[in-house]
Design a protein around this motif. Sequence first.
Motif, PDB file in Angstrom:
ATOM      1  N   UNK A 137       0.824  -1.210   0.000  1.00  0.00           N
ATOM      2  CA  UNK A 137       0.000   0.000   0.000  1.00  0.00           C
ATOM      3  C   UNK A 137       0.859   1.260   0.000  1.00  0.00           C
ATOM      4  N   UNK A 138       1.948   1.242   0.750  1.00  0.00           N
ATOM      5  CA  UNK A 138       2.839   2.412   0.782  1.00  0.00           C
ATOM      6  C   UNK A 138       3.497   2.612  -0.580  1.00  0.00           C
ATOM      7  N   UNK A 139       4.125   1.555  -1.090  1.00  0.00           N
ATOM      8  CA  UNK A 139       4.921   1.672  -2.309  1.00  0.00           C
ATOM      9  C   UNK A 139       4.067   1.827  -3.567  1.00  0.00           C
ATOM     10  N   UNK A 140       2.983   1.081  -3.662  1.00  0.00           N
ATOM     11  CA  UNK A 140       2.220   1.020  -4.902  1.00  0.00           C
ATOM     12  C   UNK A 140       0.966   1.895  -4.907  1.00  0.00           C
ATOM     13  N   UNK A 141       0.571   2.414  -3.735  1.00  0.00           N
ATOM     14  CA  UNK A 141      -0.623   3.255  -3.680  1.00  0.00           C
ATOM     15  C   UNK A 141      -0.304   4.653  -3.154  1.00  0.00           C
ATOM     16  N   UNK A 142       0.127   4.733  -1.898  1.00  0.00           N
ATOM     17  CA  UNK A 142       0.323   6.046  -1.260  1.00  0.00           C
ATOM     18  C   UNK A 142       1.423   6.862  -1.936  1.00  0.00           C
ATOM     19  N   UNK A 143       2.574   6.273  -2.112  1.00  0.00           N
ATOM     20  CA  UNK A 143       3.701   7.019  -2.677  1.00  0.00           C
ATOM     21  C   UNK A 143       3.400   7.539  -4.085  1.00  0.00           C
ATOM     22  N   UNK A 144       2.838   6.733  -4.991  1.00  0.00           N
ATOM     23  CA  UNK A 144       2.497   7.278  -6.314  1.00  0.00           C
ATOM     24  C   UNK A 144       1.445   8.392  -6.257  1.00  0.00           C
ATOM     25  N   UNK A 145       0.445   8.257  -5.389  1.00  0.00           N
ATOM     26  CA  UNK A 145      -0.574   9.311  -5.285  1.00  0.00           C
ATOM     27  C   UNK A 145       0.055  10.615  -4.822  1.00  0.00           C
ATOM     28  N   UNK A 146       0.900  10.549  -3.809  1.00  0.00           N
ATOM     29  CA  UNK A 146       1.551  11.759  -3.311  1.00  0.00           C
ATOM     30  C   UNK A 146       2.523  12.326  -4.342  1.00  0.00           C
ATOM     31  N   UNK A 147       3.239  11.465  -5.024  1.00  0.00           N
ATOM     32  CA  UNK A 147       4.182  11.909  -6.050  1.00  0.00           C
ATOM     33  C   UNK A 147       3.453  12.615  -7.192  1.00  0.00           C
ATOM     34  N   UNK A 148       2.310  12.064  -7.617  1.00  0.00           N
ATOM     35  CA  UNK A 148       1.518  12.694  -8.681  1.00  0.00           C
ATOM     36  C   UNK A 148       1.090  14.107  -8.308  1.00  0.00           C
ATOM     37  N   UNK A 149       0.936  14.355  -7.006  1.00  0.00           N
ATOM     38  CA  UNK A 149       0.491  15.658  -6.529  1.00  0.00           C
ATOM     39  C   UNK A 149       1.653  16.575  -6.165  1.00  0.00           C
ATOM     40  N   UNK A 150       2.884  16.100  -6.357  1.00  0.00           N
ATOM     41  CA  UNK A 150       4.042  16.933  -6.081  1.00  0.00           C
ATOM     42  C   UNK A 150       4.483  16.941  -4.628  1.00  0.00           C
ATOM     43  N   UNK A 151       3.925  16.066  -3.816  1.00  0.00           N
ATOM     44  CA  UNK A 151       4.323  16.005  -2.405  1.00  0.00           C
ATOM     45  C   UNK A 151       5.641  15.247  -2.283  1.00  0.00           C
ATOM     46  N   UNK A 152       6.406  15.620  -1.279  1.00  0.00           N
ATOM     47  CA  UNK A 152       7.669  14.956  -1.003  1.00  0.00           C
ATOM     48  C   UNK A 152       7.659  14.484   0.446  1.00  0.00           C
ATOM     49  N   UNK A 153       6.936  13.387   0.726  1.00  0.00           N
ATOM     50  CA  UNK A 153       6.800  12.931   2.109  1.00  0.00           C
ATOM     51  C   UNK A 153       8.110  12.383   2.655  1.00  0.00           C
ATOM     52  N   UNK A 154       8.301  12.597   3.938  1.00  0.00           N
ATOM     53  CA  UNK A 154       9.448  11.997   4.624  1.00  0.00           C
ATOM     54  C   UNK A 154       9.045  10.684   5.263  1.00  0.00           C
ATOM     55  N   UNK A 155       7.765  10.595   5.652  1.00  0.00           N
ATOM     56  CA  UNK A 155       7.269   9.372   6.289  1.00  0.00           C
ATOM     57  C   UNK A 155       5.815   9.165   5.901  1.00  0.00           C
ATOM     58  N   UNK A 156       5.464   7.894   5.706  1.00  0.00           N
ATOM     59  CA  UNK A 156       4.085   7.495   5.432  1.00  0.00           C
ATOM     60  C   UNK A 156       3.723   6.425   6.446  1.00  0.00           C
TER      61      UNK A 156
END
Length: 165
Positions: free
Chosen positions: A109-128
């Motif tokens: 869920x982190x790698x294949x769902x959350x990270x791509x969604x945040x990346x598409x929106x230009x977010x640069x999360x440090x932790x999920x």
Amino acid sequence: MDTLGPAPGAGMTGPVTTGKVAGAPRDPATPAEGAWKRGRGCLLVLALTAAPALAEIGVSLPSGLDVTLHEVLTDDAENGSLFRFRFVAPEIAQAQRSVEELTDDMQHLCQEFALPKLSDLGAEPRQIVVSLSAEITDFGVPTPDVRQVFEAFSVRDDVCIWEPF
């Protein structure tokens, strides 16, 4: 924490909530340094809030478990450091899934769902932080009769890295 998004019943099932966990309150009109300085944080929150398709997405996991995104929270919208993706997985109430199996699902869920969604929106999360809950619960409210599993991941070079609590 403040909930951002449409009024209840407006077709959005997964609001984005922001707030500071610790530290002095700040004026939201004066964003912190970094990408958020140019307003990208506001766009991210609006994009996540205004996208009912994101909140209503069902996801099938490697274990065969089906989950639905409940909400996305951030404790630091100005810096985008921590995002919580809260999923509902009713099957975990009865199914005897191992913690290892659920951890693998949360890594997915982190790698294949959350990270791509945040990346598409230009977010640069440090932790999920990814959580699975047998039913919808209020964030931060102890609910001992509802099975819940949480995993934290740091993000480096577009990779979710499991961080033991």
